[in-house]
Write a protein that holds these residues in place. Sequence first.
Motif, mmCIF file in Angstrom:
data_model
loop_
_atom_site.group_PDB
_atom_site.id
_atom_site.type_symbol
_atom_site.label_atom_id
_atom_site.label_comp_id
_atom_site.label_asym_id
_atom_site.label_seq_id
_atom_site.Cartn_x
_atom_site.Cartn_y
_atom_site.Cartn_z
ATOM 1 N N VAL A 39 3.427 -69.923 24.591
ATOM 2 C CA VAL A 39 3.242 -68.504 24.271
ATOM 3 C C VAL A 39 1.772 -68.110 24.161
ATOM 4 O O VAL A 39 1.433 -66.939 24.187
ATOM 5 N N VAL A 40 0.910 -69.092 24.048
ATOM 6 C CA VAL A 40 -0.510 -68.802 23.882
ATOM 7 C C VAL A 40 -1.211 -68.761 25.232
ATOM 8 O O VAL A 40 -2.068 -67.924 25.474
ATOM 9 N N GLU A 52 -2.157 -75.631 19.438
ATOM 10 C CA GLU A 52 -1.468 -75.962 18.193
ATOM 11 C C GLU A 52 -0.039 -75.422 18.218
ATOM 12 O O GLU A 52 0.906 -76.082 17.791
ATOM 13 N N TYR A 82 11.816 -65.574 21.483
ATOM 14 C CA TYR A 82 10.769 -65.004 22.334
ATOM 15 C C TYR A 82 11.315 -64.254 23.554
ATOM 16 O O TYR A 82 10.538 -63.750 24.358
ATOM 17 N N GLU A 279 -10.062 -64.726 25.854
ATOM 18 C CA GLU A 279 -9.178 -63.711 25.282
ATOM 19 C C GLU A 279 -9.095 -62.478 26.168
ATOM 20 O O GLU A 279 -8.055 -61.863 26.313
ATOM 21 N N GLN B 102 -1.392 -71.589 10.904
ATOM 22 C CA GLN B 102 -2.500 -72.277 11.579
ATOM 23 C C GLN B 102 -3.785 -72.153 10.744
ATOM 24 O O GLN B 102 -4.836 -71.781 11.257
ATOM 25 N N VAL B 135 6.409 -65.474 16.578
ATOM 26 C CA VAL B 135 5.023 -65.013 16.399
ATOM 27 C C VAL B 135 4.147 -65.564 17.529
ATOM 28 O O VAL B 135 4.244 -66.732 17.892
ATOM 29 N N TRP B 136 3.298 -64.709 18.093
ATOM 30 C CA TRP B 136 2.386 -65.149 19.159
ATOM 31 C C TRP B 136 1.007 -64.491 19.050
ATOM 32 O O TRP B 136 0.028 -65.001 19.564
ATOM 33 N N GLN B 186 -4.540 -63.816 19.645
ATOM 34 C CA GLN B 186 -3.468 -64.762 19.943
ATOM 35 C C GLN B 186 -3.551 -65.958 19.012
ATOM 36 O O GLN B 186 -4.644 -66.355 18.607
ATOM 37 N N VAL B 187 -2.381 -66.506 18.686
ATOM 38 C CA VAL B 187 -2.406 -67.707 17.858
ATOM 39 C C VAL B 187 -3.028 -68.840 18.669
ATOM 40 O O VAL B 187 -3.192 -68.733 19.878
ATOM 41 N N ARG B 188 -3.348 -69.930 18.029
ATOM 42 C CA ARG B 188 -4.079 -70.992 18.719
ATOM 43 C C ARG B 188 -3.150 -72.048 19.294
ATOM 44 O O ARG B 188 -2.083 -72.250 18.798
#
Lengths: 547, 188
Positions: A39-40, A52, A82, A279, B102, B135-136, B186-188
């Motif tokens: 998802v990242v 992570e 998701y 990003e 995180q 969650v993202w 964004q999350v890591r």
Amino acid sequence: MLRRALLLAIVFLPRLAAGAVAPDLEDQTRALAAELRCVVCQNLSVADSPSEMAQQMRAIVREQLQAGKTPEQVKDFFVSKYGEWVLLKPKTSGIGLLLWLLPYVALTLGVITALWFVRRWARRKTLTAQIPIAGGMERVRSEIAREHVEQPDSEDTSPRAELLRERERLRAELRELEFDFQSGKHSEADFMALRSEIENKFGTLIERLDRLPAESGAHAAKEKRPAHTPANKTPAKTSDGSGRRFRRWQLAAGGSFLLLFGLALGVFLTQSLRPRMSEEDTITGDFMTGTSGAATAALLQQGKQAYAKQDFAKAIEAFKLVLAQEPNQPEAHAYMGFILAQAGHGDGALMAFEKALAVAPSFPMALWGKGMVLYRDKQDYAGARPVLEKLLQLMPPGEERNEITKVLAEIPASGGPPQKASAVAPTAANSAQTISGKITVDAKLKDKIDNQATLFIIARPAGGAAGPPLAVKKIDKPSFPLSYSLGHENVMMQGTPFAGPINITVRLDKDSNAVTREAGNLLGDYKKNPVTVGSQNVDIILDQLAQ
Amino acid sequence: MPWRRLIITASIIAPLLALFAYGFMRDARYIHSPLIAKPAAPFAIELFDGTTLNLESLRGKAVFLNFWASWCPPCRAEARDLESAWRKVKDQNVVYIGVALQDTEENARAFLREFDITYPNGRDASGRISVDYGVWGIPESFFIDAQGRITYKHTGAIRAGLVETKLAEAIKGIVTAQEGKGEYQQVR
């Protein structure tokens, strides 16, 4: 049946292979994680991503498999969180099935269309050779050329009336074809082929009309009228009801173009998708948006390195290239802002920081730059304070945050110059606040002096190689020996104190551009660097020749 | 017939163009949540004050659930707003829950101290709760009604005014299908 089985095999085979039972839990976890989208990162599976989040997702996959859930149940769990987005391969049911089948449907339709065209061409060829009625082509042509022909009643729906209407359509079509040929729209070969096709159809029609029982003479006579009046208004149509015929070469060219377009799209599209590098990056690049992710990232890195080495010309070049590829790259805008600020172009710097902030309103680097330019260069304390306060709120505790707090404490509540700056601002006459000396040229290099060159006397904070120059003095067309003095008025960023241990260097620059470095420049530095403010007799010899 | 040809060409090209336009205009990173109007996943979280909070025990109250991290600038941007919004409603039938993800315990605690956050906060060390809520991009906020149903989701920093409005809607059980969007990380 066989075709259907083959199609289903093509659709389901990869899935069956992926769903095969893995020998142990780790393999099974990996196989399943490879089917889930990270998802990242996008374009990376949970199995391949080092993030992570992906690690946590892998742990959940393992845990659920261990608890006895089937791979399908685990996938359903992630889909419920998701959406189907999380599956790297869409499902073979519902809307997902459409995605799987659509390419095959499109392929089948393409093949059918191609076959239809081929058959049509083949039929046209064979038709050309046959004239099915007695009297052959001569009768057909004389029928076509007849001035007065029988016209059916518009409400008559008998087979004869239908055939008569069709005959009028063919006559009109032939007239249009001849007109097109005469006006150069058709080649002779095409014209002959098309004409003979219409004539063949006309022949078939006459034959069918001959076979029908004759109409009463009165009825026929009543319907007679000149062929050219309403018949001319009949819309030009081909016998099969379609619009204008395409020429063979047009179809072939169109087909080839579509094929090439499809191939090119397939190749370039796959090459243009890439994992995001930052990003702000997108997943498209190269021919799609004219940007190459890897190249942009490398250029940005190059620019940052050049900036750190104070090679501003190279840094500007790199950042400009980045901005040409990605006009909204906030980091490149922010760096350009810093370079402009150091060169004394406060307005340009502010504009660059604003551009960065327009894309990323919370970009710390741009907020810092904007705040500092407003504070130190523009002395706009009311403007600088909220910018730096916003930055303070965004920064986690640490050294950088402490620095912001320090600067905020320095900014006066309203009006007037900054406290610190006013405390250190020297008067021009105050020799204790300047560094002075004499600059000469080494005897061996005297013949290398360019009369049009500009001399830059540069002061940098000692030990701060990565920082910008503290102060610079520019002297056009200098003559040597030359006495100089460097003071607060030469500081690049207003408000910065001219203090501390300083390294003094000089450069006789051939193109007078402070940010470019070319061969032939003469260089020199003070042999006893660093010096303190107030030092005199800081004499420098230009004794190096830049290669 | 030119009209017919035009219509056929347009009917082939227009959907293709629409498809391309849609593809280029949408945010490729954005993940639409399938959780809205569904029951909120139950969880128990150990709070920073040492107690354990169970979502199931909050049935009958409207819940504002916020995922954050101390390293995320948009989370810092909304922190003060959330605390001030909480102080206005803390005596009503609503609960705010913060979930740090995180993040280290030390940094998360420092964050709570810095913004003087008083509503219940805990750390999702394993990431289970975060995945349960899909969650993202953080901060990510969920509004849960008295029946334990998610009524609204907002990705990115949220304003106090919107929190108040959406909580009032959650109290009434009003669901907003459209997700909210602010500046996110964004999350890591």
